[in-house]
Design a protein around this motif. Structure first.
Motif, PDB file in Angstrom:
ATOM      1  N   LEU A  87       0.625  -1.090   0.135  1.00 37.18           N
ATOM      2  CA  LEU A  87       0.012   0.249   0.137  1.00 37.18           C
ATOM      3  C   LEU A  87       0.801   1.200   0.338  1.00 37.18           C
ATOM      4  CD1 LEU A  87      -2.847  -1.164   2.720  1.00 37.18           C
ATOM      5  CD2 LEU A  87      -2.729  -1.450   0.073  1.00 37.18           C
ATOM      6  N   ASP A  88       2.016   0.979   0.855  1.00 34.79           N
ATOM      7  CA  ASP A  88       2.666   2.628   0.358  1.00 34.79           C
ATOM      8  C   ASP A  88       2.876   2.741  -0.628  1.00 34.79           C
ATOM      9  OD1 ASP A  88       2.690   3.028   3.469  1.00 34.79           O
ATOM     10  OD2 ASP A  88       4.176   1.496   4.055  1.00 34.79           O
ATOM     11  N   ARG A  89       3.520   1.511  -1.434  1.00 32.24           N
ATOM     12  CA  ARG A  89       4.092   1.825  -2.440  1.00 32.24           C
ATOM     13  C   ARG A  89       2.675   2.584  -3.651  1.00 32.24           C
ATOM     14  NH1 ARG A  89       6.683   3.971  -6.128  1.00 32.24           N
ATOM     15  NH2 ARG A  89       6.372   3.135  -8.210  1.00 32.24           N
ATOM     16  N   ILE A  90       1.655   2.227  -3.659  1.00 28.45           N
ATOM     17  CA  ILE A  90       0.688   2.287  -4.251  1.00 28.45           C
ATOM     18  C   ILE A  90       0.285   4.474  -3.902  1.00 28.45           C
ATOM     19  CG2 ILE A  90      -2.174   2.958  -4.513  1.00 28.45           C
ATOM     20  CD1 ILE A  90      -1.792  -0.039  -4.117  1.00 28.45           C
ATOM     21  N   ILE A  91       0.421   4.559  -2.028  1.00 27.29           N
ATOM     22  CA  ILE A  91       0.866   5.856  -1.888  1.00 27.29           C
ATOM     23  C   ILE A  91       2.123   6.437  -2.571  1.00 27.29           C
ATOM     24  CG2 ILE A  91       1.003   7.853   0.020  1.00 27.29           C
ATOM     25  CD1 ILE A  91      -1.117   4.808   1.511  1.00 27.29           C
ATOM     26  N   GLU A  92       2.596   6.476  -2.289  1.00 29.79           N
ATOM     27  CA  GLU A  92       3.835   7.159  -2.818  1.00 29.79           C
ATOM     28  C   GLU A  92       4.081   7.690  -4.628  1.00 29.79           C
ATOM     29  OE1 GLU A  92       8.478   5.076  -4.242  1.00 29.79           O
ATOM     30  OE2 GLU A  92       7.835   4.440  -1.794  1.00 29.79           O
ATOM     31  N   MET A  93       3.112   6.488  -4.999  1.00 30.21           N
ATOM     32  CA  MET A  93       2.690   6.948  -6.571  1.00 30.21           C
ATOM     33  C   MET A  93       1.979   7.888  -6.682  1.00 30.21           C
ATOM     34  SD  MET A  93       2.718   2.860  -8.442  1.00 30.21           S
ATOM     35  CE  MET A  93       2.273   3.507  -9.853  1.00 30.21           C
ATOM     36  N   ASN A  94       1.544   7.648  -5.617  1.00 26.32           N
ATOM     37  CA  ASN A  94       0.131   9.186  -6.132  1.00 26.32           C
ATOM     38  C   ASN A  94       0.180  10.153  -5.835  1.00 26.32           C
ATOM     39  OD1 ASN A  94      -2.685   9.424  -6.333  1.00 26.32           O
ATOM     40  ND2 ASN A  94      -2.672   9.505  -3.699  1.00 26.32           N
ATOM     41  N   ASN A  95       1.458  10.275  -4.825  1.00 28.12           N
ATOM     42  CA  ASN A  95       1.929  11.580  -4.430  1.00 28.12           C
ATOM     43  C   ASN A  95       3.210  12.373  -5.375  1.00 28.12           C
ATOM     44  OD1 ASN A  95       1.114  12.476  -1.987  1.00 28.12           O
ATOM     45  ND2 ASN A  95       1.544  10.108  -1.648  1.00 28.12           N
ATOM     46  N   CYS A  96       3.641  11.286  -6.340  1.00 26.94           N
ATOM     47  CA  CYS A  96       4.607  12.210  -7.664  1.00 26.94           C
ATOM     48  C   CYS A  96       4.214  12.492  -8.487  1.00 26.94           C
ATOM     49  CB  CYS A  96       5.883  11.371  -7.285  1.00 26.94           C
ATOM     50  SG  CYS A  96       6.126   9.650  -8.104  1.00 26.94           S
TER      51      CYS A  96
ATOM     52  N   ARG B  77      -8.819   6.816  -9.413  1.00 25.76           N
ATOM     53  CA  ARG B  77      -8.209   7.130  -9.315  1.00 25.76           C
ATOM     54  C   ARG B  77      -6.590   6.159  -9.149  1.00 25.76           C
ATOM     55  NH1 ARG B  77      -3.057  10.442 -10.352  1.00 25.76           N
ATOM     56  NH2 ARG B  77      -1.774  10.405  -8.845  1.00 25.76           N
ATOM     57  N   PHE B  78      -6.848   4.923  -7.955  1.00 26.59           N
ATOM     58  CA  PHE B  78      -6.743   3.919  -7.387  1.00 26.59           C
ATOM     59  C   PHE B  78      -6.068   3.351  -8.675  1.00 26.59           C
ATOM     60  CE2 PHE B  78      -7.087   0.190  -5.167  1.00 26.59           C
ATOM     61  CZ  PHE B  78      -6.262  -0.158  -4.662  1.00 26.59           C
ATOM     62  N   GLN B  79      -7.448   3.268  -9.201  1.00 22.42           N
ATOM     63  CA  GLN B  79      -7.344   1.684 -10.338  1.00 22.42           C
ATOM     64  C   GLN B  79      -6.439   1.769 -11.330  1.00 22.42           C
ATOM     65  OE1 GLN B  79     -11.711   1.379 -11.498  1.00 22.42           O
ATOM     66  NE2 GLN B  79     -11.608  -0.087 -11.643  1.00 22.42           N
ATOM     67  N   ALA B  80      -6.523   3.418 -11.688  1.00 24.09           N
ATOM     68  CA  ALA B  80      -5.404   3.750 -12.567  1.00 24.09           C
ATOM     69  C   ALA B  80      -3.282   3.352 -12.079  1.00 24.09           C
ATOM     70  CB  ALA B  80      -5.268   5.661 -13.021  1.00 24.09           C
ATOM     71  N   LEU B  81      -3.459   3.648 -10.286  1.00 23.43           N
ATOM     72  CA  LEU B  81      -2.332   3.807  -9.797  1.00 23.43           C
ATOM     73  C   LEU B  81      -2.042   2.216  -9.869  1.00 23.43           C
ATOM     74  CD1 LEU B  81      -2.675   5.978  -7.374  1.00 23.43           C
ATOM     75  CD2 LEU B  81      -0.823   6.071  -9.360  1.00 23.43           C
ATOM     76  N   VAL B  82      -3.178   0.863  -9.697  1.00 22.70           N
ATOM     77  CA  VAL B  82      -2.846  -0.353  -9.908  1.00 22.70           C
ATOM     78  C   VAL B  82      -2.256  -0.627 -10.905  1.00 22.70           C
ATOM     79  CG1 VAL B  82      -4.307  -2.696  -9.820  1.00 22.70           C
ATOM     80  CG2 VAL B  82      -3.976  -1.256  -7.444  1.00 22.70           C
ATOM     81  N   ASN B  83      -2.867  -0.103 -12.010  1.00 29.83           N
ATOM     82  CA  ASN B  83      -2.923  -0.501 -13.402  1.00 29.83           C
ATOM     83  C   ASN B  83      -1.397  -0.529 -14.035  1.00 29.83           C
ATOM     84  OD1 ASN B  83      -4.148  -1.770 -15.597  1.00 29.83           O
ATOM     85  ND2 ASN B  83      -5.372   0.222 -15.368  1.00 29.83           N
ATOM     86  N   GLY B  84      -0.612   0.578 -13.429  1.00 30.11           N
ATOM     87  CA  GLY B  84       0.365   0.629 -13.606  1.00 30.11           C
ATOM     88  C   GLY B  84       2.013  -0.005 -12.587  1.00 30.11           C
ATOM     89  N   LEU B  85       1.089  -0.721 -11.534  1.00 25.22           N
ATOM     90  CA  LEU B  85       1.771  -1.655 -10.754  1.00 25.22           C
ATOM     91  C   LEU B  85       2.319  -3.294 -11.572  1.00 25.22           C
ATOM     92  CD1 LEU B  85       0.302  -1.192  -7.142  1.00 25.22           C
ATOM     93  CD2 LEU B  85       2.993  -0.611  -7.982  1.00 25.22           C
ATOM     94  N   GLU B  86       3.246  -3.411 -11.432  1.00 24.48           N
ATOM     95  CA  GLU B  86       3.372  -4.957 -11.692  1.00 24.48           C
ATOM     96  C   GLU B  86       2.085  -6.092 -11.344  1.00 24.48           C
ATOM     97  OE1 GLU B  86       6.207  -3.851  -8.359  1.00 24.48           O
ATOM     98  OE2 GLU B  86       5.498  -2.859 -10.660  1.00 24.48           O
ATOM     99  N   LEU B  87       1.786  -7.187 -12.227  1.00 25.05           N
ATOM    100  CA  LEU B  87       1.332  -7.571 -10.472  1.00 25.05           C
ATOM    101  C   LEU B  87       1.512  -7.977 -10.058  1.00 25.05           C
ATOM    102  CD1 LEU B  87       0.643 -10.464 -13.507  1.00 25.05           C
ATOM    103  CD2 LEU B  87      -0.660  -8.781 -13.228  1.00 25.05           C
ATOM    104  N   PRO B  88       0.266  -8.220  -8.548  1.00 28.12           N
ATOM    105  CA  PRO B  88       0.699  -8.961  -6.907  1.00 28.12           C
ATOM    106  C   PRO B  88       1.580 -10.226  -7.437  1.00 28.12           C
ATOM    107  CG  PRO B  88      -1.519  -8.491  -7.787  1.00 28.12           C
ATOM    108  CD  PRO B  88      -1.162  -8.625  -9.306  1.00 28.12           C
TER     109      PRO B  88
END
Lengths: 533, 600
Positions: free
Chosen positions: B135-144, B168-179
């Motif tokens: 989750l911290d990774r998602i938050i980090e992405m949200n802030n830059c 927004r959350f979905q968009a961020l998750v879309n940019g993440l590698e798979l779990p």
């Protein structure tokens, strides 16, 4: 005059940091004296026996005091509804009639508003000048109007503090201009978390500043005592020239629980004494015909806005009397049972100014027995001929399809429609036929049958439609895309619950619908979602 | 050196995909699996009997699975802070492992335990497995990158602002590698290599307690509709996938009466207690989709429920006030009414609206209700009818709802009451019409409110409108046998929509007539998403299955218990340009700069 340091917090900065010179002065002084002695009144209001202090300032301190008012728990830093700097209908913000609810906002007026709030900033950062220009100016010698401007940007608590700085500032503190508006908050700890206006402050206002008040509002919680307290204050506002009066229930409408005679007598005190009332918001109150008669008798020349949705003690004749006599009335909000052909004609008479805004609530009784009357097309036509720009807003809260029968059988000039609960499919069909001026349509619920046809007809015939919201309805992908295509970019608000859209042969999945709709709107669009958890 | 591990179970009550447990086993000489509970606290806590039963069943199941591996579960009575020093000494513990808890309360508790473990020279290993993503990774992405807003104001969002919209959350998750891929279940061989002697009197000290021991009266307690435990969870997962495969339709099913009933394929309580790994669920669903859809990669919407859960976890992780209105920076301040009497009627299913009462009865009896049913009762309590704070509703759900997670529960309530996340508020569920559309037969009502079973369909959603003769024939007189409706919904919703409009117009600074335009525009969706660079550099943040130096770094970052309290961020730039500081003042008055103009 002795200089006093000021420690007024503004936008999280202190005046010191905003005023570089002051900072310098202060630091010089700090060198020679301890920080405490540099601002004795600020940090120790109880020590307020300085010869520089005006007695009236002491009064406020003795209210028990600045510290106490502030010590109450602060709500979250923002969106502070209760203590918010602005209100919906805005007595506190902009006292003009328009701002209460409706202004035909042009782009420009929005800009104006933004600029104004920026002006506040600019003004506070005046001292971009060099230190020389300020030279040895004495804080106490700041021109009145400058101090006044600064005071305007402070909250009452901050003004109280600043007023104890010196005599001049204290004079400014009492300038009537700073006492034009006041919002009384009356709440009981058992029914509300909101703070209440301190009783001593209420007394001070009634005694000292009531004659200055122009814009007065009362916010009460759901407790009857609070509403009664509001009525008691109203009864004391005898020596006033109030222009704007608002009675607002923040939860259940508690004014309805006040005895009708108590309420009516309190209200008529204001009606009789303030002879230039222009805006009155008394939704959900037991106001009655006789009170309105008093209003008309004393304020017919000045009344511009009257909001009285759900006032069950007013009759169609009562409101007709207001429309007949108050020719300046531009905004009116009432329930459908008060709406009559006569009322519309009265509002359209030659002597009457153009109407800006008419808000009508159609609420069904529980259980619903009576059928609603209908309004003649000729009456609507007369209104629109007289006031071509009038906005007519109708909110429906009806449960049974049958209750919709009398509405929109003929052309009606309604501009905003909201259907809480449900609306019949047939009614939506008629809207497409008979509401050419429609700008916004919100449907909370319909049934399980696709609304394609109705929606497309609305898109086709309501050429001004720019906002639509759909809750529990169904529209096929094809039908929806067709509708959006028809309206195109003029649809600035498109709020559709995700479940509304039913994929069909034309559009078999959601992504296709989003893409196609986004294309026609010229912006990225998604439906509204609800958590599936 | 001897390695004596303790694995501390909290959530994550399972042996499959349990990375922290794997760490406990890794090269250890002994391993003990511990669950800590305080029986004295149990009775007084605001958690209902169904939830306790589910937990105890899950612990029983865990114990029996461990028995099959020649081990046992140690249920230790007490509070973690008191229990651990004793256990560390008694068992000569050198390693403590547990699953990462992202919630503020959990982070604080775990921080203290880690510190204590350090004092005892016990190594702690923490692994993320309750959520799909870090989750911290998602938050980090949200802030830059930082936000640049016109009017020359550059707003530096404090690090730690989570995405505020699901989009927004979905968009961020879309940019993440798979779990991270799930780990296999613990094997007998693994366990055998670090066998721990089980004392003969193990049950005396460490058995799973009964409900009675926790002080519950179990008389008249019906059988559990939802049986707790990992075995049941895996069983359900299989059924769930079988049904999906059989239906071969991955769209969200339309609601009907069947969806309202507890389903044997429902999984949410199991995800809540970690009886089922969300990653196992995720990958099973993904594989199934790819098998049936010829290797197409699945759309995000396939994982809808899991992502909502993830979204609320992200929103809550750095916000200790996430479960309240006061001091909660993302929560709109709404002047809710205090009305304990009305709240009780709602909570006990005595509103007089059969649809609402049936749902609340099902919730109390079984511990689960469909998400649309949650919407219905939440809307009724808050912005729809009663105008009572979502916090009160959340507490009732916390007591009764099996899948109520702190973050998900609070987040859903804020969402449903339109208190956060930029919701349009126009849509208000009708306590009569919504039910009737969902289940025209009324059988759902008849099942949970047997008193009304003889009402004809026409009146079952609004029995007060039935003629006296019908009421009599149905043996249920409204006002005598069943309550009258506690509120006139038409009137209530009229008042409430006005209030919501007031609140939202204040937020959006919008003064026009449009209802839809009253909701502030969503700033964050217009913000650019982080570039690929930042993603690439971050891949080490995802917990790999085996420990690595990079990971221990990321774990350290997982304990930012400092500085959390002071965060603030705003809905939109308007908040910043307005006098947010002054909003707090009691007499905050936004004075127009020019004189009030008298309108002649």
């Amino acid at each position: 005059m002795k200089r006093e340091s000021i420690d007024i917090t503004l936008e999280g900065q202190t005046l010191h940091s905003l005023l570089p010179v002051a900072k310098k002065q202060k630091s010089e002084r700090m060198a020679s004296s301890s920080p405490h002695t540099s601002s004795p009144y600020v940090s120790h209001p109880s020590a307020g026996n300085s010869p520089h202090l005006d007695r009236s300032a002491v009064d406020y301190r003795q209210l028990g005091c600045v510290e106490n008012w502030e010590d109450k728990p602060h709500r979250a830093p923002y969106p502070a509804y209760p203590q918010g700097a602005e209100e919906d209908w805005s007595i506190t913000q902009e006292p003009s009639v328009e701002d209460w609810e409706y202004t035909p906002h042009t782009q420009q007026s929005e800009m104006g508003r933004a600029n104004r709030s920026m002006e506040g900033w600019n003004m506070l950062s005046i001292p971009q000048r060099s230190a020389d220009e300020w030279g040895n100016q004495d804080w106490g010698n700041l021109p009145h109007h400058v101090v006044l401007q600064v005071f305007r940007n402070l909250s009452l608590v901050q003004r109280v503090r600043a007023s104890s700085v010196c005599r001049r500032w204290n004079e400014v503190f009492h300038i009537p201009d700073l006492w034009r508006r006041f919002e009384f908050e009356l709440n009981q700890p058992a029914t509300s978390y909101l703070r209440s206006t301190h009783p001593d402050l209420i007394q001070q206002i009634i005694k000292r500043h009531s004659k200055h008040l122009h814009y007065v509002s009362f916010k009460v919680d759901s407790c009857t005592q609070s509403a009664e307290a509001a009525c008691d204050i109203l009864s004391q506002l005898v020596n006033c020239t109030i222009k704007t009066l608002g009675l607002i229930s923040t939860a259940r409408p508690s004014f309805m629980d006040v005895s009708q005679s108590h309420f009516a007598s309190a209200l008529t005190v204001v009606f009789v004494n303030s002879k230039s009332l222009s805006s009155i918001k008394i939704d959900d109150t037991p106001v009655d015909d006789p009170s309105l008669k008093v209003l008309v008798a004393n304020n017919s020349d000045t009344l511009k806005l009257l909001k009285m949705s759900s006032c069950p003690h007013v009759s169609p004749a009562g409101i007709l009397c207001v429309a007949d006599k108050c020719h300046g009335l531009k905004e009116l909000a009432l329930n459908y049972h008060l709406l009559s052909d006569e009322l519309l004609l009265a509002l359209s008479s030659e002597k009457h100014v153009h109407l800006d805004h008419l808000r009508i609530d159609v609420v069904s009784e529980n259980p619903s027995q009576m059928l609603f009357h209908s309004i003649k097309r000729s009456s609507w036509d007369a209104l629109v001929r007289h006031s071509p720009k009038v906005k007519i807003v109708m909110y429906f809260f009806l449960l049974d399809d049958i209750e919709f029968e009398p509405f929109f059988r003929e052309e009606a000039p309604v501009t905003h429609l909201y259907f809480g609960q449900t609306v019949s499919k047939a009614m939506l069909g008629r809207i497409g036929l008979n509401c050419p001026r429609l700008e916004e349509l919100v449907v909370c619920a319909n049934g399980l049958h696709p609304l394609d046809e109705e929606l497309i007809r609305i898109g086709e015939r309501c050429k001004r439609l720019s906002a639509i919201g759909l809750g529990e309805c169904q529209v096929t992908g094809t039908g929806f895309v067709e509708f959006v295509k028809m309206c195109g970019k003029r649809l600035t608000q498109l709020s559709i619950m995700e479940e509304v859209l039913v994929p069909d042969d034309g559009y078999s999945n959601m992504e296709q619908i989003h893409t196609e709709v986004s294309k026609h709107l010229g912006r990225t669009w998604f439906p509204d979602m609800m958590p599936t958890w | 050196m001897v390695v004596n591990s303790v694995h501390w179970f909290r959530k994550g009550l399972r042996l499959h995909d349990n990375p922290a447990l794997q760490e406990a086993l890794n090269g250890a000489d002994t391993v003990r699996c511990v669950y800590i509970l305080d029986p004295w606290f149990a009775g007084s806590a605001n958690v209902g009997i169904n939830r306790w039963r589910f937990l105890l069943e899950s612990l029983e199941d865990l114990d029996s699975s461990l028995r099959n591996l020649n081990s046992r579960l140690f249920v230790v009575r007490g509070q973690p802070a008191n229990v651990f020093p004793r256990l560390f000494k008694e068992w000569n513990v050198t390693r403590l492992t547990f699953e990462y808890d992202s919630e503020p309360y959990g982070k604080e508790r775990d921080g203290a335990i880690i510190k204590m473990a350090q004092e005892f020279r016990v190594e702690t290993i923490v692994r993320n497995s309750h959520t799909l993503y870090n989750l911290d990774r998602i938050i980090e992405m949200n802030n830059c990158p930082p936000l640049t807003v016109k009017n020359h104001l550059v707003i530096e969002l404090n690090n730690g602002s989570p995405p505020l919209t699901f989009k927004r959350f979905q968009a961020l998750v879309n940019g993440l590698e798979l779990p991270t891929k799930p780990l296999p279940t613990v094997t007998r061989e693994q366990m055998d290599s670090c066998r721990t002697k089980i004392a003969d009197n193990h049950d005396e000290h460490y058995s799973v307690p009964s409900l009675e021991e926790l002080g519950f009266n179990t008389q008249g307690l019906g059988p559990a509709v939802w049986k707790g435990g990992e075995s049941e969870a895996l069983d359900r997962l299989n059924k769930h996938l079988d049904r999906k495969a059989w239906v071969a339709n991955f769209e969200r099913p339309r609601i009907n009466i069947c969806s309202l009933m507890a389903s044997p394929t429902g999984l949410s309580p199991y995800l809540r207690f970690g009886c089922l790994s969300c990653r196992v669920f995720y990958y099973n669903l993904r594989d199934l989709y790819m098998k049936l859809r010829k290797h197409c990669s699945p759309p995000l919407s396939l994982f809808g429920q899991l992502l909502w859960r993830e979204f609320f976890y992200t929103a809550g992780t750095n916000n200790p006030n996430f479960d309240r209105m006061e001091g909660n920076p993302i929560c709109v301040q709404i002047p809710w009414d205090h009305n304990p009497e009305a709240l009780a009627k709602w909570a006990e299913g005595r509103t007089g609206f059969p649809w609402i009462d049936a749902i609340m009865t099902q919730l109390r009896q079984e511990g689960w209700i469909h998400h649309l049913a949650r919407h219905a009762v939440a809307c009724f309590l808050t912005r729809g009818d009663l105008w009572i704070s979502w916090e009160s509703g959340m507490r009732v759900f916390e007591e009764l709802l099996l899948d109520a997670d702190w973050s998900v529960n609070a987040g859903s309530w804020m969402w449903l009451s339109c208190s956060a996340f930029f919701q349009q508020f126009f849509h208000c569920y009708c306590p009569v019409g919504f039910g009737r559309r969902t289940d025209p037969s009324g059988d759902y009502i008849r099942r949970y409110i047997p008193k009304l079973k003889d009402y004809p369909n026409q009146y079952i959603y609004e029995p007060w409108r039935a003629p006296a003769s019908v009421q009599k024939a149905a043996n249920c007189i409204v006002g005598v046998d069943y309550p009258k409706p506690m509120i006139n919904h038409a009137e209530g919703s009229r008042l409430n929509i006005e209030r919501m409009k007031q609140v939202y117009q204040q937020l959006s600074h919008y003064r026009g007539l449009s209802l839809l335009a009253s909701v502030p525009t969503i700033q964050e969706e217009a913000e650019p998403l982080p570039t690929d660079d930042s993603q690439a550099s971050s891949s080490t943040c995802e917990s790999p299955p085996h420990p690595s130096p990079a990971q221990s770094n990321s774990l350290k970052r997982g304990w930012p218990s400092e500085t959390q309290g002071s965060q603030r961020h705003s809905y939109s730039k308007q908040q910043h340009t307005s006098s947010s500081g002054r909003d707090q003042e009691q007499w905050a008055e936004q004075q127009p700069v020019e004189e009030p103009v008298d309108t002649q």
